[in-house]
Scaffold this active site. Structure first.
Site, PDB file in Angstrom:
ATOM      1  N   CYS A 142       0.588  -1.181  -0.024  1.00  0.00           N
ATOM      2  CA  CYS A 142       0.548  -0.508  -0.235  1.00  0.00           C
ATOM      3  C   CYS A 142       0.765   1.090   0.384  1.00  0.00           C
ATOM      4  O   CYS A 142       1.055   1.710   1.373  1.00  0.00           O
ATOM      5  CB  CYS A 142      -0.506   0.124   0.995  1.00  0.00           C
ATOM      6  SG  CYS A 142      -2.203   1.168   1.448  1.00  0.00           S
ATOM      7  N   THR A 174     -26.357   2.070  10.961  1.00  0.00           N
ATOM      8  CA  THR A 174     -27.471   1.809  10.190  1.00  0.00           C
ATOM      9  C   THR A 174     -28.198   3.020   9.870  1.00  0.00           C
ATOM     10  O   THR A 174     -27.841   3.991  10.921  1.00  0.00           O
ATOM     11  CB  THR A 174     -28.445   0.837  10.009  1.00  0.00           C
ATOM     12  OG1 THR A 174     -29.675   0.625   9.742  1.00  0.00           O
ATOM     13  CG2 THR A 174     -28.964   1.113  11.748  1.00  0.00           C
ATOM     14  N   TYR A 175     -28.986   3.262   8.133  1.00  0.00           N
ATOM     15  CA  TYR A 175     -29.587   4.406   8.524  1.00  0.00           C
ATOM     16  C   TYR A 175     -30.693   3.318   8.508  1.00  0.00           C
ATOM     17  O   TYR A 175     -31.859   4.442   7.493  1.00  0.00           O
ATOM     18  CB  TYR A 175     -29.285   5.553   7.487  1.00  0.00           C
ATOM     19  CG  TYR A 175     -27.695   5.770   7.578  1.00  0.00           C
ATOM     20  CD1 TYR A 175     -27.211   6.917   8.755  1.00  0.00           C
ATOM     21  CD2 TYR A 175     -26.703   5.289   7.154  1.00  0.00           C
ATOM     22  CE1 TYR A 175     -26.358   7.451   8.637  1.00  0.00           C
ATOM     23  CE2 TYR A 175     -25.140   5.480   6.861  1.00  0.00           C
ATOM     24  CZ  TYR A 175     -25.054   6.805   8.187  1.00  0.00           C
ATOM     25  OH  TYR A 175     -23.827   7.091   8.626  1.00  0.00           O
ATOM     26  N   ASN A 176     -30.940   1.744   8.300  1.00  0.00           N
ATOM     27  CA  ASN A 176     -32.416   1.631   8.258  1.00  0.00           C
ATOM     28  C   ASN A 176     -32.348   2.043   6.498  1.00  0.00           C
ATOM     29  O   ASN A 176     -34.210   2.346   6.405  1.00  0.00           O
ATOM     30  CB  ASN A 176     -33.519   2.336   9.191  1.00  0.00           C
ATOM     31  CG  ASN A 176     -32.989   1.899  10.527  1.00  0.00           C
ATOM     32  OD1 ASN A 176     -33.162   2.571  11.495  1.00  0.00           O
ATOM     33  ND2 ASN A 176     -33.201   0.546  10.903  1.00  0.00           N
ATOM     34  N   THR A 177     -31.350   1.542   6.070  1.00  0.00           N
ATOM     35  CA  THR A 177     -32.045   2.261   4.481  1.00  0.00           C
ATOM     36  C   THR A 177     -31.479   0.808   3.397  1.00  0.00           C
ATOM     37  O   THR A 177     -29.787   0.398   3.702  1.00  0.00           O
ATOM     38  CB  THR A 177     -31.640   3.250   4.155  1.00  0.00           C
ATOM     39  OG1 THR A 177     -30.200   3.183   3.855  1.00  0.00           O
ATOM     40  CG2 THR A 177     -32.472   4.087   4.328  1.00  0.00           C
ATOM     41  N   GLU A 235     -23.258   3.064   0.667  1.00  0.00           N
ATOM     42  CA  GLU A 235     -23.447   1.984   1.053  1.00  0.00           C
ATOM     43  C   GLU A 235     -22.526   1.092   1.106  1.00  0.00           C
ATOM     44  O   GLU A 235     -22.079  -0.132   1.485  1.00  0.00           O
ATOM     45  CB  GLU A 235     -24.838   1.300   0.389  1.00  0.00           C
ATOM     46  CG  GLU A 235     -26.232   2.096   1.280  1.00  0.00           C
ATOM     47  CD  GLU A 235     -26.878   1.405   0.390  1.00  0.00           C
ATOM     48  OE1 GLU A 235     -28.148   1.170   0.876  1.00  0.00           O
ATOM     49  OE2 GLU A 235     -27.266   2.082  -0.649  1.00  0.00           O
TER      50      GLU A 235
END
Length: 488
Positions: free
Chosen positions: A130, A382-385, A459
């Protein structure tokens, strides 16, 4: 990525001041040369990532106040805002925890001297070739007074650091092979021996930069314009545009391939959501026996060996990178191949929560707490999407991703049904996960684009955070268990 611009009268630094404009057309470059008499660097990449379109990444001038504050604090602490932080800016809650932990490891009071910390970062990043992270820490190493001779190669560094090379390569590629004998050799090396506190600090740094190398390759992070590999002085091609084009609204091409891909993958998210629903119903209806759960783990562990990480080509490290570590041919090997029998690591016998956390906190105060918060942040974020769908419980999917990574490292959770993994993670996603975690230098843009094609880039960055933290915890579990066994 720099945001500070030097005063106009400071001609000596103007090449970097002008470079903050990022792209300059031929006409503008000619005028700048005429006015300033300096060569104008241009970026080699288009934004902080090779995989994520520049327009998708949060711009400093458009983010919310919290992210703005995090960026400002990072810039004040380091004098730069690197592209890793910019990409992580999709998830400011996590970024805040990450930067706090990294700052503590590198700059606050601890068992190791500052130049040792950066040199260990170089060693760890170099194991995965890297160059981005290696170059960052070469500069930091010199800034804190590190001896330039050490940068000629690991054999020029003190014997104490050279002895860390074995631990570095095993943790990076085959952590399941680590034993208490490896620990003993480091702690009982006479005048070159490590203390337990120093070794814990070194282990956390090694695992931090191994996993951060995974994130760097997994998100296609590009060097900043002022870094090696981040700029060129050649005239721009006709296909590129200048900042004067941006000001006029030009340069926004329509990506027809993306539109076609979205049409082809239509329904991908809905299929995944339906599988999650069915698995939840199966959980409620019946519970598998312990024997069946163990069988499913062994089956998933075996199947993970069949997942090919890349096109089987060897990535030969350049001399600039390979000089910082030993045995360049040593790499990832599936732990059950060729009859190699490594016992399964049962989390019920040695876990981060019940064992590793307290050991780190005892020998390196506060770091255990910071690591725990960072692990929890990545795991629970989480964004519940899911893509365009809202009010979705993604906990089952996040757990499958985390446990699949640990499964590849031989780590088993007795209370988890590994049959869920094949239902939720398709083959292209598994290839990306295994490559990014085990051989990140082989990660390609094609791999990144081939999984979750209907999902947003934010995401996919979240997925990379999960992969990075799960990998770091897996390495830490093996290292801390070996240290615990030595101590007892």
């Amino acid at each position: 990525m720099r945001h500070a611009v030097a005063p106009p009268e400071n001609v000596e630094n103007n090449s970097f001041s002008v470079s903050s404009l990022l792209k300059i057309c031929t006409h503008c470059e000619r005028l700048s040369k005429k006015d300033l008499g300096v060569r104008i660097p241009r970026p080699l990449g288009n934004g902080p990532s090779r995989f994520i379109p520049e327009k998708e990444i949060l711009k400093v001038s458009k983010v919310d106040a919290r992210t703005q504050s995090i960026f400002e604090d990072a810039f004040a602490a380091l004098g730069r805002l690197d592209n890793i932080s910019v990409v992580m800016g999709f998830h400011p809650q996590y970024l805040e925890s990450f930067l706090r932990t990294q700052h503590y490891l590198l700059q606050m009071d601890g068992p190791l001297s500052l130049h040792y910390r950066h040199y260990i970062g170089i060693m760890a990043a170099a194991r995965h070739q890297c160059s981005y992270l290696v170059n960052l820490h070469v500069n930091d190493f010199l800034q804190v007074g590190g001896d330039p001779k050490w940068l000629n190669g690991l054999d020029e560094a003190p014997q104490k650091l050279q002895q860390l090379g074995e631990l570095n390569k095993i943790l990076a590629h085959r952590p399941w092979l680590l034993t208490k004998e490896h620990i003993e050799r480091l702690l009982k090396a006479e005048e070159h021996s490590w203390s337990l506190a120093e070794l814990i600090h070194a282990v956390v740094l090694l695992t931090h930069y191994h996993s951060l190398a995974s994130f760097t390759f997994g998100c296609g992070i590009t060097p900043e314009i002022h870094c090696d590999g981040g700029h060129t002085f050649r005239p721009p091609s006709l296909s590129q545009y200048c900042v004067c084009d941006i000001a006029n609204g030009n340069g926004h091409a329509i990506h027809h391939d993306d539109l076609l891909a979205n049409q082809e993958m239509c329904g991908e998210v809905e299929v995944l959501m339906e599988r999650m629903k069915q698995l939840q119903e199966c959980r409620d209806d019946e519970e598998a026996s312990q024997e069946e759960m163990a069988t499913r783990f062994e089956r998933e562990k075996t199947e993970s060996m069949l997942v090919v990480t890349a096109e089987d080509e060897e990535c030969v490290p350049s001399r600039d990178i390979s000089r910082h570590f030993e045995d360049p041919s040593y790499g990832y090997k599936d732990f059950s191949r060729r009859g190699e029998n490594v016992p399964t690591f049962r989390v019920q016998d040695y876990s981060w929560e019940d064992h590793g956390f307290s050991l780190v906190n005892r020998l390196y105060p506060d770091v255990g707490q910071m690591l725990d918060e960072k692990f929890q942040m990545a795991y629970n974020l989480t964004y519940n999407t899911m893509a365009t769908h809202k009010d979705v419980d993604t906990s089952m999917l996040r757990r499958a991703i985390w446990n699949y990574i640990h499964c590849m490292f031989g780590i088993r959770y007795d209370d988890y049904d590994y049959g869920e993994i094949n239902q939720l993670l398709d083959r292209s996603f598994k290839i990306y996960i295994k490559t990014m975690v085990c051989s990140p230098e082989k990660t390609t843009k094609r791999m990144y684009e081939s999984f979750w094609r209907q999902f947003q880039h934010s995401e996919k960055v979240h997925v990379n955070l999960l992969l990075m933290e799960a990998r770091m915890q897996a390495e830490l579990l093996y290292a801390l268990r070996a240290i615990t066994r030595y101590m007892t």
